[in-house]
Design a protein around this motif. Structure first.
Motif, short mmCIF file in Angstrom:
data_model
loop_
_atom_site.label_atom_id
_atom_site.label_comp_id
_atom_site.label_asym_id
_atom_site.label_seq_id
_atom_site.Cartn_x
_atom_site.Cartn_y
_atom_site.Cartn_z
N THR A 1 41.96 -114.52 16.83
CA THR A 1 42.09 -113.95 15.48
C THR A 1 43.50 -113.46 15.19
OG1 THR A 1 41.40 -111.74 16.20
CG2 THR A 1 39.67 -113.25 15.41
N LEU B 1 46.74 -120.40 14.52
CA LEU B 1 45.56 -121.25 14.30
C LEU B 1 44.52 -120.52 13.46
CD1 LEU B 1 44.15 -123.93 14.81
CD2 LEU B 1 43.30 -122.99 16.96
N SER B 2 44.32 -119.24 13.71
CA SER B 2 43.36 -118.49 12.90
C SER B 2 43.87 -118.31 11.48
CB SER B 2 43.06 -117.12 13.53
OG SER B 2 44.18 -116.27 13.43
N SER C 1 43.36 -121.61 9.77
CA SER C 1 41.93 -121.79 9.50
C SER C 1 41.48 -120.91 8.34
CB SER C 1 41.10 -121.43 10.74
OG SER C 1 41.47 -122.22 11.83
N PHE D 1 42.86 -122.34 5.14
CA PHE D 1 42.12 -123.53 4.74
C PHE D 1 40.80 -123.15 4.06
CE2 PHE D 1 39.00 -126.87 5.60
CZ PHE D 1 39.63 -127.95 4.99
N ILE D 2 40.11 -122.20 4.65
CA ILE D 2 38.84 -121.75 4.06
C ILE D 2 39.09 -121.14 2.68
CG2 ILE D 2 36.98 -120.04 4.28
CD1 ILE D 2 37.23 -120.49 7.37
#
Length: 173
Positions: free
Chosen positions: A75, A79-80, A83, A86-87
């Motif tokens: 978190t 990468l988090s 992600s 993107f969401i």
């Protein structure tokens, strides 16, 4: 970093990011919309700690994230953030000024990660690679967190001063 430190740091980042990066596409008064939204997500990366402010509200989920990734694991990584971005940007809601909401959410999350980089513990920015990236400006020996965060906020407001001066001049002249 503490909750108060994250919030102050996020407010300062919201001001600076809007002023220097988004000033060409957003109106100068729109950063007042971004700040409250960024504050909402500035504590989100700590969902991996069941004792954190946000983790204590969603204990079961927080406990699961902690068991899978540990504290300051996934978190707190790029990468988090990617992600999460993107969401956020794949959700298509018909709300006025949705771009401000989305930008504020990303700014808050990113601010948390940057703030934790400034502590001696650092963050695994390139998770799953476990190396912790840190620039420990905030610690007990060099600079206390509160002092650093308040100075950073004052600095961001100082850089904003010409804009505030122009707005005041337009109102009263």
């Amino acid at each position: 970093m503490t909750v108060k430190g994250h919030i102050i740091f996020t407010i300062a980042n919201s001001i600076l990011i809007q002023h220097f990066i988004f000033s060409k596409i957003l109106y100068h008064d729109d950063w007042w919309r971004i700040i409250p939204i960024s504050i909402i997500t500035c504590l989100l990366p700590d969902i991996d700690n069941p004792k954190s402010t946000i983790g204590s509200k969603i204990k079961i989920f927080s406990y699961l994230v902690n068991q899978i990734f540990g504290h300051r694991g996934f978190t707190h990584s790029l990468l988090s953030l990617i992600s999460f971005g993107f969401i956020i940007f794949s959700i298509n809601l018909q709300i006025n000024n949705i771009i401000y909401i989305k930008l504020g959410l990303i700014i808050g999350y990113l601010s948390h990660i940057i703030a934790d980089i400034l502590t001696p513990l650092g963050v695994p920015l390139l998770w799953p690679y476990k190396k912790k990236y840190k620039l420990p400006l905030i610690n007990k020996n060099f600079m206390k967190e509160d002092i650093f965060c308040y100075l950073y906020l004052i600095f961001s407001l100082y850089l904003l001063y010409p804009i505030c001066n122009n707005i005041i001049m337009k109102i009263f002249v």
